[in-house]
Design a protein around this motif. Structure first.
Motif, PDB file in Angstrom:
ATOM      1  N   ARG A  16       3.300   4.207   2.581  1.00  9.07           N
ATOM      2  CA  ARG A  16       3.231   3.075   1.619  1.00  9.07           C
ATOM      3  C   ARG A  16       1.807   2.421   1.387  1.00  9.07           C
ATOM      4  N   GLN A  17       1.251   2.692   2.466  1.00 10.70           N
ATOM      5  CA  GLN A  17      -0.348   2.101   2.356  1.00 10.70           C
ATOM      6  C   GLN A  17      -1.289   2.920   1.294  1.00 10.70           C
ATOM      7  N   SER A  18      -0.672   4.181   1.170  1.00  4.00           N
ATOM      8  CA  SER A  18      -1.554   5.137   0.177  1.00  4.00           C
ATOM      9  C   SER A  18      -1.379   4.684  -1.251  1.00  4.00           C
ATOM     10  N   TYR A  19      -0.419   3.753  -1.739  1.00  2.00           N
ATOM     11  CA  TYR A  19      -0.237   3.213  -2.990  1.00  2.00           C
ATOM     12  C   TYR A  19      -0.776   1.965  -3.054  1.00  2.00           C
ATOM     13  N   MET A  20      -1.601   1.395  -2.073  1.00  3.92           N
ATOM     14  CA  MET A  20      -1.824  -0.116  -2.133  1.00  3.92           C
ATOM     15  C   MET A  20      -3.166  -0.376  -2.569  1.00  3.92           C
ATOM     16  N   THR A  21      -3.611   0.582  -3.576  1.00  4.27           N
ATOM     17  CA  THR A  21      -5.205   0.109  -4.171  1.00  4.27           C
ATOM     18  C   THR A  21      -4.969  -0.229  -5.704  1.00  4.27           C
ATOM     19  N   ALA A  34      -1.215  -7.405 -15.499  1.00  9.43           N
ATOM     20  CA  ALA A  34      -2.598  -7.440 -15.259  1.00  9.43           C
ATOM     21  C   ALA A  34      -2.777  -6.449 -14.066  1.00  9.43           C
ATOM     22  N   PHE A  35      -4.051  -5.863 -13.848  1.00  7.28           N
ATOM     23  CA  PHE A  35      -4.176  -5.184 -12.785  1.00  7.28           C
ATOM     24  C   PHE A  35      -5.130  -5.585 -11.622  1.00  7.28           C
ATOM     25  N   VAL A  36      -4.578  -5.555 -10.479  1.00 12.50           N
ATOM     26  CA  VAL A  36      -5.340  -5.770  -9.439  1.00 12.50           C
ATOM     27  C   VAL A  36      -5.959  -4.637  -8.495  1.00 12.50           C
ATOM     28  N   THR A  37      -7.120  -4.202  -8.327  1.00 13.60           N
ATOM     29  CA  THR A  37      -7.621  -3.076  -7.828  1.00 13.60           C
ATOM     30  C   THR A  37      -8.469  -3.345  -6.609  1.00 13.60           C
ATOM     31  N   ARG A  38      -8.519  -2.343  -5.693  1.00 12.75           N
ATOM     32  CA  ARG A  38      -9.603  -2.399  -4.604  1.00 12.75           C
ATOM     33  C   ARG A  38      -9.807  -0.967  -4.394  1.00 12.75           C
ATOM     34  N   ASP A  39     -10.981  -0.553  -3.759  1.00 10.64           N
ATOM     35  CA  ASP A  39     -11.664   0.795  -3.675  1.00 10.64           C
ATOM     36  C   ASP A  39     -10.813   1.455  -2.612  1.00 10.64           C
ATOM     37  N   ASN A  40     -10.353   0.700  -1.413  1.00  7.22           N
ATOM     38  CA  ASN A  40      -9.522   1.311  -0.408  1.00  7.22           C
ATOM     39  C   ASN A  40      -8.531   0.515   0.349  1.00  7.22           C
ATOM     40  N   THR A  41      -7.845   0.706   0.984  1.00  5.54           N
ATOM     41  CA  THR A  41      -6.732  -0.305   1.837  1.00  5.54           C
ATOM     42  C   THR A  41      -7.350  -0.762   3.055  1.00  5.54           C
ATOM     43  N   TYR A  42      -8.417  -0.774   3.297  1.00  2.00           N
ATOM     44  CA  TYR A  42      -9.014  -1.298   4.516  1.00  2.00           C
ATOM     45  C   TYR A  42      -9.638  -2.660   4.311  1.00  2.00           C
ATOM     46  N   THR A  43     -10.172  -3.042   2.918  1.00  2.00           N
ATOM     47  CA  THR A  43     -10.772  -4.213   2.806  1.00  2.00           C
ATOM     48  C   THR A  43     -10.513  -4.759   1.451  1.00  2.00           C
ATOM     49  N   HIS A  44     -10.104  -6.135   1.447  1.00  2.00           N
ATOM     50  CA  HIS A  44     -10.203  -6.677   0.187  1.00  2.00           C
ATOM     51  C   HIS A  44     -11.514  -6.942  -0.507  1.00  2.00           C
TER      52      HIS A  44
END
Ligand SMILES: [Zn+2]
Ligand SMILES: [Zn+2]
Length: 202
Positions: A16-21, A34-44
């Motif tokens: 599931r983590q791999s979908y969380m960007t 609207a879109f919420v994005t981040r570069d990777n799942t380790y940091t906000h």
């Protein structure tokens, strides 16, 4: 109609983590997607909200706040001084405070606790960065079906459509294997697929 009786699920063994960007959420300004994005799942820290409908943009780095705390004793009279500033945009290295007992003014080095402010959503399923309601959510027979984004929704759909579901890997449990029972139940298959199709077109 295509016969799906022997359809085998052969999606990637993703967690599931791999979908969380990427998350599709309801925009807090206009209520459209609207879109919420981040570069990777380790940091906000690089998290961003952007709405194509109303052009609203927010960056997580502007939502960082500091709680400034002093728990010391007065240098003059020894009384305990407890002082908190709940929300500041900048850290404070030094702060001058008058003692509540003897009024002596003194300089302290406070403790700064960093936190991030979030929206107070009433939805049960929200993005983990801004806490905004997920756009792709729908009640099905009293249960909540939801997905972070369209790829996540598509993978759930393929799994629900598949009649043969084999263990994808023995090393970890994948996203589809962790889906709640009401989504995996054969008796709900048609209702779930119908709901997913509505969400696809939302
Ligand atoms: Zn908007
Ligand atoms: Zn004092």
């Amino acid at each position: 109609m295509e016969n799906k009786d022997h359809l085998r699920y052969n999606g990637l063994a993703t967690v599931r983590q791999s979908y969380m960007t990427e998350f599709i959420v309801a925009c807090p300004k206009c209520q459209h997607a609207a879109f919420v994005t981040r570069d990777n799942t380790y940091t906000h820290s690089n998290g961003k909200l952007s709405c194509a409908n109303c052009s609203h943009v927010e960056h997580v780095k502007n939502l960082i706040r500091y709680r400034v705390l002093i728990k010391k004793y007065c240098n003059d009279c020894g009384v305990a001084i407890n002082f908190t500033i709940p929300e500041l945009k900048e850290k404070k290295d030094r702060i001058n405070i008058g003692c509540p007992n003897c009024s002596a003014l003194q300089e302290f080095q406070p403790r700064n606790e960093q936190y991030q402010i979030q929206y107070k959503s009433v939805s049960n399923v929200n993005d983990p960065i801004f806490n905004l309601p997920l756009w792709l959510q729908m009640e099905v027979k009293g249960n909540l079906l939801w997905a972070y984004n369209r790829r996540h929704l598509q993978d759930i759909k393929e799994y629900v459509e598949a009649k043969l579901r084999e263990r994808q890997t023995t090393r970890y449990t994948t996203m589809v294997e962790r889906l709640p029972g009401f989504i995996k139940a054969a008796k709900n298959r048609d209702a779930i697929i119908k709901a997913i199709e509505k969400l696809v077109n939302k």
